[in-house]
Design a protein around this motif. Structure first.
Motif, PDB file in Angstrom:
ATOM      1  N   SER A   1      43.951  62.421  12.392  1.00 19.67           N
ATOM      2  CA  SER A   1      44.185  63.045  13.916  1.00 19.67           C
ATOM      3  C   SER A   1      42.627  63.589  14.296  1.00 19.67           C
ATOM      4  O   SER A   1      42.285  63.086  15.757  1.00 19.67           O
ATOM      5  CB  SER A   1      45.277  63.876  13.771  1.00 19.67           C
TER       6      SER A   1
ATOM      7  N   GLN B   1      49.953  53.251   6.471  1.00 19.46           N
ATOM      8  CA  GLN B   1      50.984  53.501   7.518  1.00 19.46           C
ATOM      9  C   GLN B   1      50.205  53.070   8.854  1.00 19.46           C
ATOM     10  O   GLN B   1      49.164  53.702   9.320  1.00 19.46           O
ATOM     11  CB  GLN B   1      51.488  54.981   7.828  1.00 19.46           C
TER      12      GLN B   1
ATOM     13  N   LEU C   1      49.493  53.783  12.499  1.00 20.59           N
ATOM     14  CA  LEU C   1      49.467  54.783  13.263  1.00 20.59           C
ATOM     15  C   LEU C   1      49.339  54.398  15.074  1.00 20.59           C
ATOM     16  O   LEU C   1      49.070  55.386  15.776  1.00 20.59           O
ATOM     17  CB  LEU C   1      48.464  56.043  13.154  1.00 20.59           C
ATOM     18  N   GLY C   2      49.327  53.240  15.381  1.00 16.91           N
ATOM     19  CA  GLY C   2      49.224  52.459  16.623  1.00 16.91           C
ATOM     20  C   GLY C   2      47.973  52.285  16.712  1.00 16.91           C
ATOM     21  O   GLY C   2      47.160  51.787  15.710  1.00 16.91           O
ATOM     22  N   SER C   3      47.585  52.439  17.964  1.00 13.20           N
ATOM     23  CA  SER C   3      46.058  51.948  18.474  1.00 13.20           C
ATOM     24  C   SER C   3      45.384  52.717  19.471  1.00 13.20           C
ATOM     25  O   SER C   3      46.136  53.558  20.332  1.00 13.20           O
ATOM     26  CB  SER C   3      46.374  50.687  19.010  1.00 13.20           C
TER      27      SER C   3
ATOM     28  N   CYS D   1      54.110  50.123  15.378  1.00 13.80           N
ATOM     29  CA  CYS D   1      54.088  50.978  14.313  1.00 13.80           C
ATOM     30  C   CYS D   1      55.145  50.525  13.152  1.00 13.80           C
ATOM     31  O   CYS D   1      55.202  50.865  12.139  1.00 13.80           O
ATOM     32  CB  CYS D   1      54.162  52.506  14.546  1.00 13.80           C
ATOM     33  N   GLN D   2      56.219  50.017  13.934  1.00 19.20           N
ATOM     34  CA  GLN D   2      57.556  49.639  13.123  1.00 19.20           C
ATOM     35  C   GLN D   2      57.584  47.866  13.044  1.00 19.20           C
ATOM     36  O   GLN D   2      58.557  47.249  12.628  1.00 19.20           O
ATOM     37  CB  GLN D   2      58.695  49.971  13.910  1.00 19.20           C
TER      38      GLN D   2
ATOM     39  N   LYS E   1      41.593  46.655  21.605  1.00 19.50           N
ATOM     40  CA  LYS E   1      42.677  47.788  20.641  1.00 19.50           C
ATOM     41  C   LYS E   1      42.017  48.152  19.677  1.00 19.50           C
ATOM     42  O   LYS E   1      41.701  47.255  18.890  1.00 19.50           O
ATOM     43  CB  LYS E   1      44.092  47.055  20.713  1.00 19.50           C
TER      44      LYS E   1
ATOM     45  N   TRP F   1      41.191  56.511   6.516  1.00 26.97           N
ATOM     46  CA  TRP F   1      41.526  55.817   7.773  1.00 26.97           C
ATOM     47  C   TRP F   1      40.791  54.565   7.624  1.00 26.97           C
ATOM     48  O   TRP F   1      39.575  54.619   6.922  1.00 26.97           O
ATOM     49  CB  TRP F   1      41.365  56.596   9.056  1.00 26.97           C
TER      50      TRP F   1
ATOM     51  N   TRP G   1      45.772  56.635  23.244  1.00 27.91           N
ATOM     52  CA  TRP G   1      46.558  56.357  21.881  1.00 27.91           C
ATOM     53  C   TRP G   1      47.875  55.903  22.188  1.00 27.91           C
ATOM     54  O   TRP G   1      48.712  56.629  22.798  1.00 27.91           O
ATOM     55  CB  TRP G   1      46.337  57.550  21.238  1.00 27.91           C
ATOM     56  N   ARG G   2      48.231  54.589  21.738  1.00 22.92           N
ATOM     57  CA  ARG G   2      49.584  54.009  21.910  1.00 22.92           C
ATOM     58  C   ARG G   2      50.191  53.928  20.422  1.00 22.92           C
ATOM     59  O   ARG G   2      49.745  53.406  19.556  1.00 22.92           O
ATOM     60  CB  ARG G   2      49.578  52.850  22.486  1.00 22.92           C
ATOM     61  N   THR G   3      51.512  54.217  20.490  1.00 18.39           N
ATOM     62  CA  THR G   3      52.102  53.904  19.270  1.00 18.39           C
ATOM     63  C   THR G   3      53.197  52.753  19.453  1.00 18.39           C
ATOM     64  O   THR G   3      52.960  51.871  19.196  1.00 18.39           O
ATOM     65  CB  THR G   3      52.909  55.258  18.790  1.00 18.39           C
TER      66      THR G   3
END
Ligand SMILES: Cc1cc2nc3c(=O)[nH]c(=O)nc-3n(C[C@H](O)[C@H](O)[C@H](O)COP(=O)(O)O)c2cc1C
Length: 178
Positions: free
Chosen positions: A104, A145, A147-149, A129-130, A81, A42, A123-125
């Motif tokens: 995680s 990848q 994973l949001g923030s 993420c996209q 963030k 990570w 935790w926001r995605t």
């Protein structure tokens, strides 16, 4: 138990957020989480002020015109963030799903440590993420990848929810009574 039951995801966050140094200190603690192979698969990218604005603008540019202002506003909601990037070690004996589980563990540990210091987080995605533009601006590699923030800051006065009660998990525990 107190830390676990009083931590809640906090939507309304204001300044101050932890400094870069305090974030690093808490992350060192969170990094002690179980991690098969000690791979640390990570990394975190800290966004504040103009950096938040820049990534928010990337997300807005990918959205419908009528959504853009709201997306940019929402992305600035918290003073910090901490973007979480999953960087799996490819073709390692530790399979990718285990590496993701380790990430995680770190994220949750960090949320608990933040909470213990009086900081709120969520935790926001979502779109991040996209988002190809954000990936490019953040320098996320093709084998990584987003994973949001974690949104981080001081919880607003209205965001002090009651201590959670212990939930009934009896149907989630089985016994093999041979
Ligand atoms: C991987 C992950 C992604 C999440 N993404 C979002 C999100 O995009 N938006 C949001 O409002 N909450 C998000 N959450 C927060 C959950 O909604 C929240 O943890 C859940 O509602 C339980 O609330 P609590 O954390 O206060 O116990 C996410 C949580 C996790 C673990």
């Amino acid at each position: 138990m107190t830390a676990i039951l009083t931590r809640r995801s906090i939507h309304s966050l204001s300044s101050p957020a932890p400094s870069d140094e305090e974030f690093a200190y808490l992350l060192k603690g969170a990094a002690a989480a179980p991690d098969h192979g000690r791979l640390r698969p990570w990394r975190w990218i800290l966004l504040r002020n103009a950096d938040l604005k820049a990534v928010g603008a990337c997300l807005a540019a990918e959205a419908e015109p009528e959504e853009r202002a709201m997306i940019e506003r929402n992305f600035m909601r918290a003073p910090l963030k901490a973007v979480l990037v999953f960087s799996p070690k490819a073709e390692h004996r530790v399979p990718e799903w285990e590496q993701l589980a380790s990430v995680s563990n770190v994220a949750y540990g960090l949320m608990l440590l933040l909470h213990s210091r009086g900081f709120g987080s969520i935790w926001r995605t979502g779109r991040l993420c996209q988002s190809p533009r954000s990936r490019s601006l953040l320098g996320v590699h093709p084998d990584e990848q987003l994973l949001g923030s974690l949104d981080i800051g001081r919880p607003g006065a209205s965001a002090q929810p009651a201590r959670r009660s212990l939930e009934d998990i009896t149907d989630r525990v089985q016994f093999l009574r041979t």
